[in-house]
Write a protein that holds these residues in place. Structure first.
Motif, PDB file in Angstrom:
ATOM      1  N   ARG A  31       0.841  -1.191   0.000  1.00  0.00           N
ATOM      2  CA  ARG A  31       0.000   0.000   0.000  1.00  0.00           C
ATOM      3  C   ARG A  31       0.879   1.244   0.000  1.00  0.00           C
ATOM      4  NH1 ARG A  31      -1.653   3.365   3.879  1.00  0.00           N
ATOM      5  NH2 ARG A  31      -0.594   2.059   5.429  1.00  0.00           N
ATOM      6  N   LEU A  32       0.684   2.094  -1.020  1.00  0.00           N
ATOM      7  CA  LEU A  32       1.431   3.339  -1.137  1.00  0.00           C
ATOM      8  C   LEU A  32       0.487   4.512  -0.900  1.00  0.00           C
ATOM      9  CD1 LEU A  32       3.602   2.621  -4.312  1.00  0.00           C
ATOM     10  CD2 LEU A  32       4.252   2.343  -1.913  1.00  0.00           C
ATOM     11  N   HIS A  33       0.841   5.343   0.054  1.00  0.00           N
ATOM     12  CA  HIS A  33       0.025   6.506   0.410  1.00  0.00           C
ATOM     13  C   HIS A  33       0.451   7.707  -0.431  1.00  0.00           C
ATOM     14  CE1 HIS A  33      -1.004  10.115   2.815  1.00  0.00           C
ATOM     15  NE2 HIS A  33      -2.073   9.421   3.151  1.00  0.00           N
ATOM     16  N   TYR A  34      -0.517   8.564  -0.758  1.00  0.00           N
ATOM     17  CA  TYR A  34      -0.189   9.769  -1.525  1.00  0.00           C
ATOM     18  C   TYR A  34      -1.058  10.933  -1.071  1.00  0.00           C
ATOM     19  CZ  TYR A  34      -4.482   8.858  -4.150  1.00  0.00           C
ATOM     20  OH  TYR A  34      -5.793   8.633  -4.494  1.00  0.00           O
ATOM     21  N   THR A  35      -0.563  12.118  -1.359  1.00  0.00           N
ATOM     22  CA  THR A  35      -1.312  13.367  -1.198  1.00  0.00           C
ATOM     23  C   THR A  35      -1.403  14.014  -2.568  1.00  0.00           C
ATOM     24  OG1 THR A  35      -0.424  13.669   1.036  1.00  0.00           O
ATOM     25  CG2 THR A  35      -1.401  15.582  -0.008  1.00  0.00           C
ATOM     26  N   ARG A  36      -2.592  14.542  -2.900  1.00  0.00           N
ATOM     27  CA  ARG A  36      -2.811  15.041  -4.261  1.00  0.00           C
ATOM     28  C   ARG A  36      -3.526  16.382  -4.215  1.00  0.00           C
ATOM     29  NH1 ARG A  36      -5.428  11.333  -9.118  1.00  0.00           N
ATOM     30  NH2 ARG A  36      -5.008  12.784 -10.836  1.00  0.00           N
ATOM     31  N   GLY A  41      -7.051  19.329  -9.532  1.00  0.00           N
ATOM     32  CA  GLY A  41      -7.050  20.431 -10.479  1.00  0.00           C
ATOM     33  C   GLY A  41      -6.941  19.946 -11.911  1.00  0.00           C
ATOM     34  N   ASP A  42      -6.993  20.901 -12.839  1.00  0.00           N
ATOM     35  CA  ASP A  42      -7.031  20.579 -14.261  1.00  0.00           C
ATOM     36  C   ASP A  42      -5.648  20.567 -14.920  1.00  0.00           C
ATOM     37  OD1 ASP A  42      -9.808  20.444 -14.163  1.00  0.00           O
ATOM     38  OD2 ASP A  42     -10.017  22.613 -14.522  1.00  0.00           O
ATOM     39  N   GLY A  43      -4.614  20.884 -14.178  1.00  0.00           N
ATOM     40  CA  GLY A  43      -3.276  20.943 -14.758  1.00  0.00           C
ATOM     41  C   GLY A  43      -2.725  19.559 -15.040  1.00  0.00           C
ATOM     42  N   PRO A  44      -1.628  19.488 -15.783  1.00  0.00           N
ATOM     43  CA  PRO A  44      -1.009  18.192 -16.068  1.00  0.00           C
ATOM     44  C   PRO A  44      -0.488  17.551 -14.783  1.00  0.00           C
ATOM     45  CG  PRO A  44       0.393  19.996 -16.815  1.00  0.00           C
ATOM     46  CD  PRO A  44      -0.904  20.607 -16.415  1.00  0.00           C
ATOM     47  N   PRO A  45      -0.464  16.220 -14.727  1.00  0.00           N
ATOM     48  CA  PRO A  45      -0.001  15.554 -13.510  1.00  0.00           C
ATOM     49  C   PRO A  45       1.508  15.702 -13.327  1.00  0.00           C
ATOM     50  CG  PRO A  45      -0.470  13.941 -15.206  1.00  0.00           C
ATOM     51  CD  PRO A  45      -0.934  15.260 -15.740  1.00  0.00           C
ATOM     52  N   LEU A  46       1.903  15.937 -12.085  1.00  0.00           N
ATOM     53  CA  LEU A  46       3.308  16.045 -11.717  1.00  0.00           C
ATOM     54  C   LEU A  46       3.509  15.212 -10.462  1.00  0.00           C
ATOM     55  CD1 LEU A  46       5.464  19.273 -11.733  1.00  0.00           C
ATOM     56  CD2 LEU A  46       5.687  17.582  -9.907  1.00  0.00           C
ATOM     57  N   VAL A  47       4.285  14.148 -10.564  1.00  0.00           N
ATOM     58  CA  VAL A  47       4.471  13.207  -9.465  1.00  0.00           C
ATOM     59  C   VAL A  47       5.791  13.511  -8.766  1.00  0.00           C
ATOM     60  CG1 VAL A  47       4.602  10.786  -8.789  1.00  0.00           C
ATOM     61  CG2 VAL A  47       3.185  11.466 -10.740  1.00  0.00           C
ATOM     62  N   GLY A  87      -0.960  25.526  -8.389  1.00  0.00           N
ATOM     63  CA  GLY A  87      -1.805  26.355  -9.238  1.00  0.00           C
ATOM     64  C   GLY A  87      -1.759  25.969 -10.703  1.00  0.00           C
ATOM     65  N   ASP A  88      -0.689  25.294 -11.101  1.00  0.00           N
ATOM     66  CA  ASP A  88      -0.504  24.960 -12.513  1.00  0.00           C
ATOM     67  C   ASP A  88      -0.488  23.469 -12.801  1.00  0.00           C
ATOM     68  OD1 ASP A  88      -0.067  27.718 -13.445  1.00  0.00           O
ATOM     69  OD2 ASP A  88       1.765  27.591 -12.239  1.00  0.00           O
ATOM     70  N   TYR A  89      -0.378  22.654 -11.750  1.00  0.00           N
ATOM     71  CA  TYR A  89      -0.242  21.215 -11.947  1.00  0.00           C
ATOM     72  C   TYR A  89      -1.113  20.448 -10.948  1.00  0.00           C
ATOM     73  CZ  TYR A  89       3.815  22.687 -14.621  1.00  0.00           C
ATOM     74  OH  TYR A  89       4.619  23.310 -15.534  1.00  0.00           O
ATOM     75  N   ASP A  90      -1.477  19.253 -11.354  1.00  0.00           N
ATOM     76  CA  ASP A  90      -2.110  18.298 -10.444  1.00  0.00           C
ATOM     77  C   ASP A  90      -0.959  17.521  -9.803  1.00  0.00           C
ATOM     78  OD1 ASP A  90      -3.526  16.330  -9.129  1.00  0.00           O
ATOM     79  OD2 ASP A  90      -4.227  15.333 -10.957  1.00  0.00           O
ATOM     80  N   VAL A  91      -0.554  17.939  -8.617  1.00  0.00           N
ATOM     81  CA  VAL A  91       0.658  17.413  -7.998  1.00  0.00           C
ATOM     82  C   VAL A  91       0.318  16.223  -7.103  1.00  0.00           C
ATOM     83  CG1 VAL A  91       2.729  17.953  -6.678  1.00  0.00           C
ATOM     84  CG2 VAL A  91       1.592  19.758  -8.001  1.00  0.00           C
ATOM     85  N   ILE A  92       1.015  15.128  -7.308  1.00  0.00           N
ATOM     86  CA  ILE A  92       0.839  13.928  -6.490  1.00  0.00           C
ATOM     87  C   ILE A  92       2.155  13.658  -5.772  1.00  0.00           C
ATOM     88  CG2 ILE A  92       0.324  11.452  -6.471  1.00  0.00           C
ATOM     89  CD1 ILE A  92      -0.648  13.427  -9.532  1.00  0.00           C
ATOM     90  N   ALA A  93       2.177  13.816  -4.456  1.00  0.00           N
ATOM     91  CA  ALA A  93       3.373  13.544  -3.653  1.00  0.00           C
ATOM     92  C   ALA A  93       3.124  12.250  -2.894  1.00  0.00           C
ATOM     93  CB  ALA A  93       3.651  14.697  -2.695  1.00  0.00           C
ATOM     94  N   PHE A  94       3.901  11.212  -3.216  1.00  0.00           N
ATOM     95  CA  PHE A  94       3.633   9.914  -2.612  1.00  0.00           C
ATOM     96  C   PHE A  94       4.713   9.533  -1.609  1.00  0.00           C
ATOM     97  CE2 PHE A  94       6.574   8.741  -5.894  1.00  0.00           C
ATOM     98  CZ  PHE A  94       7.161   7.536  -5.510  1.00  0.00           C
ATOM     99  N   ASP A  95       4.342   8.654  -0.685  1.00  0.00           N
ATOM    100  CA  ASP A  95       5.291   8.093   0.280  1.00  0.00           C
ATOM    101  C   ASP A  95       5.859   6.796  -0.303  1.00  0.00           C
ATOM    102  OD1 ASP A  95       4.403  10.111   1.971  1.00  0.00           O
ATOM    103  OD2 ASP A  95       3.090   8.797   3.138  1.00  0.00           O
ATOM    104  N   ALA A  96       7.167   6.747  -0.496  1.00  0.00           N
ATOM    105  CA  ALA A  96       7.787   5.509  -0.951  1.00  0.00           C
ATOM    106  C   ALA A  96       7.604   4.419   0.096  1.00  0.00           C
ATOM    107  CB  ALA A  96       9.276   5.738  -1.217  1.00  0.00           C
TER     108      ALA A  96
END
Length: 294
Positions: A27-32, A35-41, A62-71
């Protein structure tokens, strides 16, 4: 400093969503941000977790759909006994991207995370829209190896021969032997951020140290991406932001980054390993200029 001055919870904005995905039973947890911007992981460094990148995520949301995940082994993700090699980290990242149905994603990683995103771009050239690696561990390791090769004495300057993985385990167990309030005083890095007035970041870092599993010491046993072998396989536009290092190290960096067909290397003057924390305005400007072109 009294315990009441230490934030009990890390200041992650309520407007961001949190979730988890299952990647081959982990199980990998993420915070997102959404928004409508391109995805940025965003892939974090070896002792951090996703929320530690909150200052950068705030800048980009403001410009990206940012997904910050926990390794794996970090934050709120599972911490299995094994699976910390380069190929495992690549599989986790690509599994996350598949599970969230992300297309044409930008991959950004620091240190261990920089190694992960570069390895992912090499293994899956058509997957990322672009890659940003911030002081990636593979370049640091390569430079250390080259220094060892050129050392005629063949002797470790420290002369201690310590096992890095054992040292990592000891450090993590030391963190776990302290409360969050104690880390605000006892841990030099956390105390330094708190003293400088950035208590939110200190809180995020303390939470990450208390959550990281000793199992992640295996990362140091498994090793890093081999730039000479894998960098030529990267086809996505790539930005590598490096710390301020001496000219010999800069030459070694250029030698390796030149193996990537479409890459830009920037050494950020005055920055240490945590480039965005040390020189946030300069690093952000370089990042924005790159992202505006891809």
């Amino acid at each position: 400093m009294s315990n009441t001055e230490v934030p009990l919870e890390s200041p992650v904005p309520d407007r961001w969503e949190e979730g988890s995905v299952d990647v081959d039973g982990v199980r990998l947890h993420y915070t997102r941000t959404g928004g409508d911007g391109p995805p940025l992981v965003v892939a974090h460094g070896v002792f951090d977790d996703g929320p530690c990148r909150t200052p950068l995520v705030r800048t980009l949301e403001g410009d990206y759909d940012v997904i910050a995940f926990d390794a794996r082994g970090h934050g709120r993700s599972d911490a299995p006994d094994a699976g910390y090699g380069v190929a495992d980290r690549v599989a986790d990242l690509t599994g996350l991207i598949d599970a969230l149905d992300l297309t044409d994603a930008i991959l950004l990683g620091h240190s261990m995370g920089g190694d992960t995103v570069l390895a992912t771009a090499a293994a899956h050239p058509d997957l990322p829209r672009a890659v940003v690696a911030v002081d990636p561990a593979c370049l640091l390791a390569h430079n250390e190896e080259r220094r060892d090769e050129n050392d005629e004495s063949g002797v470790d300057e420290d002369g201690d021969g310590d096992d890095p993985a054992a040292g990592v385990r000891d450090q993590i167990l030391w963190w776990h032997d302290h409360s969050k309030a104690e880390l605000f005083e006892a841990d030099e890095g956390i105390a330094g951020h708190a003293a400088a007035g950035d208590r939110d970041l200190a809180s995020l870092l303390a939470d990450a140290r208390l959550r990281v599993s000793p199992n992640i010491a295996a990362v140091f046993e498994e090793g890093w991406l081999d730039p000479a072998e894998r960098f030529p396989e990267i086809t996505a536009p790539t930005l590598i932001l490096r710390a301020d290092v001496d000219e010999r190290a800069r030459d070694l960096d250029r030698e390796r980054v030149d193996l990537i067909d479409d890459a830009r290397l920037v050494h950020v003057d005055g920055a240490g390993h945590c480039v965005f924390r040390d020189r946030r305005e300069t690093a952000t400007r370089e990042l924005r200029a790159f992202l505006d072109e891809v």
